[in-house]
Enzyme design. Structure first.
Site, PDB file in Angstrom:
ATOM      1  N   ARG A  50      11.159   3.897   3.808  1.00  0.00           N
ATOM      2  CA  ARG A  50      10.721   2.895   4.799  1.00  0.00           C
ATOM      3  C   ARG A  50      11.934   2.097   5.212  1.00  0.00           C
ATOM      4  O   ARG A  50      12.741   1.684   4.371  1.00  0.00           O
ATOM      5  CB  ARG A  50       9.653   1.971   4.217  1.00  0.00           C
ATOM      6  CG  ARG A  50       9.401   0.777   5.131  1.00  0.00           C
ATOM      7  CD  ARG A  50       8.181   0.004   4.767  1.00  0.00           C
ATOM      8  NE  ARG A  50       6.972   0.753   5.083  1.00  0.00           N
ATOM      9  CZ  ARG A  50       5.758   0.208   5.066  1.00  0.00           C
ATOM     10  NH1 ARG A  50       5.597  -1.061   4.749  1.00  0.00           N
ATOM     11  NH2 ARG A  50       4.698   0.929   5.362  1.00  0.00           N
ATOM     12  N   HIS A  76       4.641   5.741  11.729  1.00  0.00           N
ATOM     13  CA  HIS A  76       4.184   5.614  10.337  1.00  0.00           C
ATOM     14  C   HIS A  76       3.248   6.814  10.121  1.00  0.00           C
ATOM     15  O   HIS A  76       2.022   6.674  10.103  1.00  0.00           O
ATOM     16  CB  HIS A  76       3.451   4.276  10.167  1.00  0.00           C
ATOM     17  CG  HIS A  76       3.182   3.879   8.749  1.00  0.00           C
ATOM     18  ND1 HIS A  76       3.316   4.737   7.672  1.00  0.00           N
ATOM     19  CD2 HIS A  76       2.773   2.687   8.229  1.00  0.00           C
ATOM     20  CE1 HIS A  76       2.993   4.093   6.562  1.00  0.00           C
ATOM     21  NE2 HIS A  76       2.663   2.843   6.874  1.00  0.00           N
ATOM     22  N   LYS A  99      25.130  -5.627  -1.226  1.00  0.00           N
ATOM     23  CA  LYS A  99      26.588  -5.888  -1.271  1.00  0.00           C
ATOM     24  C   LYS A  99      27.307  -5.191  -0.122  1.00  0.00           C
ATOM     25  O   LYS A  99      28.531  -5.125  -0.102  1.00  0.00           O
ATOM     26  CB  LYS A  99      27.166  -5.372  -2.594  1.00  0.00           C
ATOM     27  CG  LYS A  99      26.565  -5.976  -3.842  1.00  0.00           C
ATOM     28  CD  LYS A  99      27.153  -5.282  -5.082  1.00  0.00           C
ATOM     29  CE  LYS A  99      26.365  -5.623  -6.322  1.00  0.00           C
ATOM     30  NZ  LYS A  99      26.657  -4.696  -7.429  1.00  0.00           N
ATOM     31  N   ARG A 134       0.813  -1.223   0.000  1.00  0.00           N
ATOM     32  CA  ARG A 134       0.000   0.000   0.000  1.00  0.00           C
ATOM     33  C   ARG A 134       0.844   1.270   0.000  1.00  0.00           C
ATOM     34  O   ARG A 134       0.658   2.164  -0.832  1.00  0.00           O
ATOM     35  CB  ARG A 134      -0.911   0.039   1.254  1.00  0.00           C
ATOM     36  CG  ARG A 134      -2.167  -0.758   1.152  1.00  0.00           C
ATOM     37  CD  ARG A 134      -2.506  -1.349   2.507  1.00  0.00           C
ATOM     38  NE  ARG A 134      -1.506  -2.350   2.808  1.00  0.00           N
ATOM     39  CZ  ARG A 134      -1.629  -3.628   2.492  1.00  0.00           C
ATOM     40  NH1 ARG A 134      -2.735  -4.051   1.956  1.00  0.00           N
ATOM     41  NH2 ARG A 134      -0.674  -4.502   2.729  1.00  0.00           N
ATOM     42  N   THR A 135       1.764   1.377   0.956  1.00  0.00           N
ATOM     43  CA  THR A 135       2.488   2.647   1.144  1.00  0.00           C
ATOM     44  C   THR A 135       3.348   2.970  -0.071  1.00  0.00           C
ATOM     45  O   THR A 135       3.372   4.107  -0.549  1.00  0.00           O
ATOM     46  CB  THR A 135       3.350   2.564   2.417  1.00  0.00           C
ATOM     47  OG1 THR A 135       2.541   2.043   3.478  1.00  0.00           O
ATOM     48  CG2 THR A 135       3.897   3.920   2.805  1.00  0.00           C
TER      49      THR A 135
HETATM   50  N1   CP Z   1      -0.365  -0.007   5.883  1.00  0.00           N
HETATM   51  C1   CP Z   1       0.855  -0.280   5.356  1.00  0.00           C
HETATM   52  O1   CP Z   1       1.872   0.333   5.732  1.00  0.00           O
HETATM   53  O2   CP Z   1       0.846  -1.275   4.422  1.00  0.00           O
HETATM   54  P1   CP Z   1       2.119  -1.724   3.570  1.00  0.00           P
HETATM   55  O3   CP Z   1       3.077  -2.395   4.524  1.00  0.00           O
HETATM   56  O4   CP Z   1       1.601  -2.654   2.518  1.00  0.00           O
HETATM   57  O5   CP Z   1       2.738  -0.488   2.999  1.00  0.00           O
END
Ligand code: CP
Length: 308
Positions: free
Chosen positions: A108, A136, A86, A58-59
């Site tokens: 992320r 998040h 590496k 999603r993100t």
């Molecule tokens: N909600 C969320 O962060 O989903 P993903 O891990 O798929 O990005």
């Protein structure tokens, strides 16, 4: 109006006005996304790298779509197919990417604090797309946007965050945001998945009885059990977790009022959430995903505007 911060590292750093500005800007972008032509030129000539050191559906896709809808140039990086496999350091990787005239970094990382470390060492604006068990922020913003869209307000609402609170960056960002916007928060789940002293530290209610938590709230944000972050078993089995803390249709139908069900995804169906709830009339889970694009457009647009 401009944001008070150069980066979006966490909701902790935002003030109430920042949050209101992001949510109202997202409303405008949501309107853009309903048009036949869903693209605006706002970030033409801005280049953004999506730096994903941890899996995401999603993100990652939502940020990429938000960037493309704003007409930005987009680079995608997945750690598993990069030279970090590496042994290249995070800072070397980012400095090399920035030397190609990249303006913003969406990152992320499985390490809590990784985007904060980058922010101290590179000149570009950074957006935290989830760091370890810390924050998040864009998930909390899209959750707030979705609650406001469904119920018309955040102030005074009762929101229960249910499940694996201990390992959840979504829980922490939601608690910071909703408290700042005047909502009441309750965390619920087994005692082993709720940090000790969280009630006092974050001024939230704690409830170990699922039925009481559901009866109390207007909105239940149900979290994924994060088995990959548990070094030792914290409950007896997934089946028993589902029996004690899984959200079932029957439980919702027995409540004295209707409540809204949310989940950040990915869902463990039949563990924290039964399928007939996830896909049922109380759920706004896919609205959350849809709203993520407008909210991320707002964040990127406002951070780029601050640079000018
Ligand atoms: N909600 C969320 O962060 O989903 P993903 O891990 O798929 O990005």
């Amino acid at each position: 109006m401009k944001l008070s911060t150069k980066h979006l590292l966490g909701i902790k750093d935002l003030n109430r006005e920042d949050i209101q500005l992001i949510l109202s800007t997202a409303e405008q972008f949501k309107e853009v996304l309903q048009r036949p032509v869903k693209k605006v030129p706002s970030l033409r000539d801005v280049t953004i790298v999506n730096l994903f050191y941890e899996n995401s559906t999603r993100t990652r896709m939502s940020f990429e779509l938000a960037e493309r809808r704003l007409s930005a140039d987009v680079l995608n990086f997945a750690a598993s197919t990069s030279s970090s496999a590496k042994g290249e350091t995070l800072l070397d990787t980012v400095n090399n990417i920035l030397s190609m005239k990249v303006d913003m970094v969406v990152m992320r990382h499985s390490a809590s604090g990784a985007p904060h470390f980058l922010a101290k060492n590179i000149p570009a604006a950074i957006v935290n797309a989830g760091d370890g068990i810390n924050e998040h922020p864009t998930q909390a913003l899209l959750d707030a946007f979705s609650i406001k869209e469904k119920l018309g307000r955040l102030e005074g609402l009762k929101v229960a965050i249910i499940g694996d609170i201990m390992h959840s960056r979504v829980a922490l960002s939601n608690m910071y945001l909703l408290k700042k916007m005047g909502a009441e928060i309750l965390v619920a789940g087994p005692p082993t998945l709720i940090p000790k002293y969280i009630g006092e530290a974050l001024d939230v209610r704690v409830e170990y009885n699922l039925k009481k938590a559901l009866e109390w709230c207007d909105v239940a944000n149900v979290l994924r059990i994060q088995l990959e972050r548990q070094n030792q078993p914290l409950f007896s089995s997934l089946r028993e977790y589902n029996l004690a803390y899984g959200i079932k249709r029957r439980l919702l139908e027995d409540l004295s009022k209707e409540i809204v069900i949310m989940h950040p995804g990915p869902i463990n169906r039949g563990v924290e959430l039964d399928s007939d709830v996830a896909d049922g009339p109380y759920s706004i889970i896919l609205n959350q995903v849809e709203n993520g694009v407008a909210v991320r457009m707002a964040v990127l647009y406002l951070l780029a505007d601050r640079e000018n």
